[in-house]
Design a protein around this motif. Structure first.
Motif, PDB file in Angstrom:
ATOM      1  N   ASP A   8       0.712  -1.177   0.169  1.00 61.19           N
ATOM      2  CA  ASP A   8      -0.144   0.057   0.295  1.00 61.19           C
ATOM      3  C   ASP A   8       0.672   1.333  -0.056  1.00 61.19           C
ATOM      4  OD1 ASP A   8       0.558  -1.451   3.119  1.00 61.19           O
ATOM      5  OD2 ASP A   8       0.056   0.595   3.112  1.00 61.19           O
ATOM      6  N   LYS A   9       2.394   1.165   0.024  1.00 62.25           N
ATOM      7  CA  LYS A   9       2.992   1.828   0.405  1.00 62.25           C
ATOM      8  C   LYS A   9       3.991   2.080  -0.822  1.00 62.25           C
ATOM      9  CE  LYS A   9       3.750   2.387   5.392  1.00 62.25           C
ATOM     10  NZ  LYS A   9       4.480   2.377   6.110  1.00 62.25           N
ATOM     11  N   ARG A  10       3.589   1.687  -2.124  1.00 60.33           N
ATOM     12  CA  ARG A  10       4.419   1.622  -3.406  1.00 60.33           C
ATOM     13  C   ARG A  10       3.341   2.327  -4.532  1.00 60.33           C
ATOM     14  NH1 ARG A  10       6.799  -4.795  -2.939  1.00 60.33           N
ATOM     15  NH2 ARG A  10       8.039  -3.994  -0.819  1.00 60.33           N
ATOM     16  N   ASP A  11       4.370   2.513  -5.601  1.00 60.31           N
ATOM     17  CA  ASP A  11       3.562   3.083  -6.691  1.00 60.31           C
ATOM     18  C   ASP A  11       4.485   3.063  -7.623  1.00 60.31           C
ATOM     19  OD1 ASP A  11       2.520   5.287  -5.007  1.00 60.31           O
ATOM     20  OD2 ASP A  11       3.746   6.985  -5.181  1.00 60.31           O
ATOM     21  N   PHE A  12       4.110   2.779  -9.040  1.00 60.32           N
ATOM     22  CA  PHE A  12       4.043   2.146  -9.515  1.00 60.32           C
ATOM     23  C   PHE A  12       4.076   2.753 -11.404  1.00 60.32           C
ATOM     24  CE2 PHE A  12       5.027  -0.186 -14.231  1.00 60.32           C
ATOM     25  CZ  PHE A  12       6.147   0.075 -13.939  1.00 60.32           C
ATOM     26  N   GLY A  13       5.094   3.686 -11.857  1.00 63.80           N
ATOM     27  CA  GLY A  13       4.188   4.763 -13.097  1.00 63.80           C
ATOM     28  C   GLY A  13       5.335   4.922 -14.524  1.00 63.80           C
ATOM     29  N   ILE A  14       4.832   5.404 -15.152  1.00 63.34           N
ATOM     30  CA  ILE A  14       6.117   6.090 -16.586  1.00 63.34           C
ATOM     31  C   ILE A  14       5.648   7.721 -16.606  1.00 63.34           C
ATOM     32  CG2 ILE A  14       4.510   4.385 -17.669  1.00 63.34           C
ATOM     33  CD1 ILE A  14       2.424   6.920 -18.953  1.00 63.34           C
ATOM     34  N   GLN A  15       7.273   7.614 -17.303  1.00 62.10           N
ATOM     35  CA  GLN A  15       7.279   9.736 -17.425  1.00 62.10           C
ATOM     36  C   GLN A  15       7.360   9.353 -18.799  1.00 62.10           C
ATOM     37  OE1 GLN A  15      11.034  10.824 -15.166  1.00 62.10           O
ATOM     38  NE2 GLN A  15      11.490   8.480 -15.470  1.00 62.10           N
ATOM     39  N   GLY A  69       9.131  17.397 -17.248  1.00 61.31           N
ATOM     40  CA  GLY A  69       8.203  16.334 -18.210  1.00 61.31           C
ATOM     41  C   GLY A  69       7.337  16.266 -17.049  1.00 61.31           C
ATOM     42  N   LEU A  70       5.997  15.452 -17.031  1.00 63.15           N
ATOM     43  CA  LEU A  70       4.996  14.810 -17.009  1.00 63.15           C
ATOM     44  C   LEU A  70       5.088  13.006 -16.478  1.00 63.15           C
ATOM     45  CD1 LEU A  70       2.341  15.610 -18.946  1.00 63.15           C
ATOM     46  CD2 LEU A  70       2.991  16.776 -16.442  1.00 63.15           C
ATOM     47  N   ILE A  71       4.949  12.749 -14.979  1.00 64.00           N
ATOM     48  CA  ILE A  71       5.008  11.859 -14.426  1.00 64.00           C
ATOM     49  C   ILE A  71       3.371  11.205 -13.811  1.00 64.00           C
ATOM     50  CG2 ILE A  71       5.987  10.622 -12.002  1.00 64.00           C
ATOM     51  CD1 ILE A  71       8.527  12.685 -12.260  1.00 64.00           C
ATOM     52  N   TYR A  72       3.353   9.644 -14.660  1.00 65.07           N
ATOM     53  CA  TYR A  72       1.793   9.767 -13.934  1.00 65.07           C
ATOM     54  C   TYR A  72       2.504   7.746 -12.912  1.00 65.07           C
ATOM     55  CZ  TYR A  72      -1.997   6.708 -13.570  1.00 65.07           C
ATOM     56  OH  TYR A  72      -2.805   5.526 -12.998  1.00 65.07           O
ATOM     57  N   THR A  73       2.046   8.177 -11.229  1.00 65.63           N
ATOM     58  CA  THR A  73       1.614   7.017 -10.722  1.00 65.63           C
ATOM     59  C   THR A  73       0.392   6.260 -10.302  1.00 65.63           C
ATOM     60  OG1 THR A  73       3.091   8.311  -9.341  1.00 65.63           O
ATOM     61  CG2 THR A  73       4.597   6.762  -9.930  1.00 65.63           C
ATOM     62  N   TYR A  74       0.588   4.945 -10.162  1.00 62.89           N
ATOM     63  CA  TYR A  74      -0.712   4.753  -9.422  1.00 62.89           C
ATOM     64  C   TYR A  74       0.313   4.410  -7.925  1.00 62.89           C
ATOM     65  CZ  TYR A  74      -4.423   1.485  -9.199  1.00 62.89           C
ATOM     66  OH  TYR A  74      -5.250   1.077  -8.216  1.00 62.89           O
ATOM     67  N   ARG A  75      -0.456   3.862  -6.980  1.00 62.63           N
ATOM     68  CA  ARG A  75      -0.584   3.387  -6.103  1.00 62.63           C
ATOM     69  C   ARG A  75      -1.207   2.123  -5.801  1.00 62.63           C
ATOM     70  NH1 ARG A  75       0.492   5.479  -0.851  1.00 62.63           N
ATOM     71  NH2 ARG A  75       1.602   7.195  -1.860  1.00 62.63           N
ATOM     72  N   LEU A  76      -0.096   0.868  -5.503  1.00 63.26           N
ATOM     73  CA  LEU A  76      -0.110  -0.144  -5.599  1.00 63.26           C
ATOM     74  C   LEU A  76      -0.767  -1.086  -4.679  1.00 63.26           C
ATOM     75  CD1 LEU A  76       3.214  -1.999  -6.806  1.00 63.26           C
ATOM     76  CD2 LEU A  76       1.065  -1.483  -8.751  1.00 63.26           C
ATOM     77  N   PHE A  77      -1.414  -2.499  -4.902  1.00 57.99           N
ATOM     78  CA  PHE A  77      -3.578  -2.321  -3.376  1.00 57.99           C
ATOM     79  C   PHE A  77      -1.862  -2.830  -3.128  1.00 57.99           C
ATOM     80  CE2 PHE A  77      -6.186  -1.793  -7.090  1.00 57.99           C
ATOM     81  CZ  PHE A  77      -7.475  -1.119  -6.158  1.00 57.99           C
ATOM     82  N   ASN A  78      -3.013  -3.093  -1.763  1.00 55.07           N
ATOM     83  CA  ASN A  78      -2.284  -3.979  -0.759  1.00 55.07           C
ATOM     84  C   ASN A  78      -3.322  -5.404  -0.357  1.00 55.07           C
ATOM     85  OD1 ASN A  78      -0.610  -4.303   2.045  1.00 55.07           O
ATOM     86  ND2 ASN A  78      -2.917  -3.878   3.298  1.00 55.07           N
ATOM     87  N   GLN A  79      -3.836  -5.635  -1.347  1.00 53.77           N
ATOM     88  CA  GLN A  79      -4.862  -6.819  -1.114  1.00 53.77           C
ATOM     89  C   GLN A  79      -5.169  -7.228  -0.252  1.00 53.77           C
ATOM     90  OE1 GLN A  79      -1.340 -10.019  -1.344  1.00 53.77           O
ATOM     91  NE2 GLN A  79      -1.053  -9.273  -4.135  1.00 53.77           N
ATOM     92  N   GLY A  80      -5.530  -6.314   0.337  1.00 56.02           N
ATOM     93  CA  GLY A  80      -6.564  -6.278   1.593  1.00 56.02           C
ATOM     94  C   GLY A  80      -7.077  -4.365   2.018  1.00 56.02           C
ATOM     95  N   ASN A  81      -7.408  -4.450   3.168  1.00 52.74           N
ATOM     96  CA  ASN A  81      -7.386  -2.925   3.838  1.00 52.74           C
ATOM     97  C   ASN A  81      -6.126  -2.514   4.132  1.00 52.74           C
ATOM     98  OD1 ASN A  81     -10.203  -3.279   3.244  1.00 52.74           O
ATOM     99  ND2 ASN A  81     -10.430  -4.708   5.568  1.00 52.74           N
ATOM    100  N   LEU A  82      -6.021  -1.247   4.090  1.00 56.04           N
ATOM    101  CA  LEU A  82      -5.453  -0.286   4.525  1.00 56.04           C
ATOM    102  C   LEU A  82      -4.675  -0.437   6.504  1.00 56.04           C
ATOM    103  CD1 LEU A  82      -4.438   2.427   2.601  1.00 56.04           C
ATOM    104  CD2 LEU A  82      -4.015   0.767   2.089  1.00 56.04           C
ATOM    105  N   CYS A  83      -3.936  -0.194   6.559  1.00 55.20           N
ATOM    106  CA  CYS A  83      -3.935  -0.537   8.261  1.00 55.20           C
ATOM    107  C   CYS A  83      -4.479   1.453   8.632  1.00 55.20           C
ATOM    108  CB  CYS A  83      -1.807   0.174   8.369  1.00 55.20           C
ATOM    109  SG  CYS A  83      -2.168   0.469  10.241  1.00 55.20           S
ATOM    110  N   PRO A  84      -5.259   1.481   9.458  1.00 55.86           N
ATOM    111  CA  PRO A  84      -6.375   2.406  10.198  1.00 55.86           C
ATOM    112  C   PRO A  84      -4.698   3.995  10.437  1.00 55.86           C
ATOM    113  CG  PRO A  84      -6.864   0.663  11.086  1.00 55.86           C
ATOM    114  CD  PRO A  84      -5.270   0.056  10.590  1.00 55.86           C
TER     115      PRO A  84
END
Length: 225
Positions: free
Chosen positions: A32-39, A206-221
């Motif tokens: 839930d803390k990881r982003d992956f993207g393109i630029q 330039g422009l950067i787009y990233t997507y926050r990867l899923f945690n496969q469950g609920n996030l820690c409160p």
């Protein structure tokens, strides 16, 4: 610095493989803390052909980016970009033998950078701010025309999230190299060349787009807040 480049060069494939492996390890508690993207954007250079002009003879560049977010303010990221730089001496340049000279080189650059958001930023928390300016600084290695060149990348930018794990950023990044031969010309050390341009630079805007990867469950409160 040539020694440093020769030292890093043989390990570059292993560094790249390690980055990819770390990026996709199935660590459920951390994804839930990881982003992956393109630029994508434009690159240009500063050096003997161009000492002061931003966006000088720009070339298209594109690449990928991976970011690990320790918290809403601090992150570490790695990225790779494929681009080019080019330039030409003006016809009235003071050395007649270089009048009309030009160069063009491709660049494949990788870097690891620490990133700081001035405003806490979280694309999966609707209560967070939507905008944040940021800065980063790190180390990198670039293949320029067949030569491996270490460099120091640093940048400033602003990021925006519409929510739903998406982040868009506008970034201006500079790479200070440790060579004066990107343009195939080493200026004589006659005391007239500014220290800033004793070595060549290349820059990316330039422009950067990233997507926050899923945690496969609920996030820690605690992280939601």
């Amino acid at each position: 610095m040539e020694f440093l480049a020769n030292l890093i060069k043989p390990t570059l494939p292993y560094i790249t493989s390690a980055i990819l492996l770390i990026s996709f390890l199935p660590e459920a508690k951390a994804q839930d803390k990881r982003d992956f993207g393109i630029q994508a954007g434009s690159s240009y250079y500063y050096g003997d052909f161009n000492e002061t002009m931003p966006f000088y003879q720009p070339s298209f560049g594109f690449g990928v980016i991976f970011r690990y977010n320790f918290n809403p303010n601090y992150s570490i990221r790695t990225s790779a970009i494929y681009t080019a730089v080019k330039g030409s001496f003006p016809s009235d340049y003071f050395l007649p033998t270089l009048q009309g000279a030009s160069f063009s080189k491709t660049i494949i650059s990788t870097e690891v950078m620490g990133e700081f958001n001035f405003i806490p930023f979280n694309p999966i928390n609707n209560r967070s701010k939507k905008f944040s300016p940021y800065v980063n600084l790190g180390i990198g290695l670039a293949q320029v025309g067949g030569n491996y060149i270490p460099h120091i990348p640093f940048s400033l930018g602003i990021k925006y999230t519409p929510g739903m794990r998406h982040t868009f950023a506008l970034e201006w990044r500079f790479h200070k190299t440790f060579t004066d031969k990107i343009d195939d010309y080493a200026a004589p050390n006659d005391g007239k060349i500014p220290y800033l341009h004793n070595n060549d630079w290349f820059s990316f805007f330039g422009l950067i787009y990233t997507y926050r990867l899923f945690n496969q469950g609920n996030l820690c409160p605690a992280y939601k807040d």
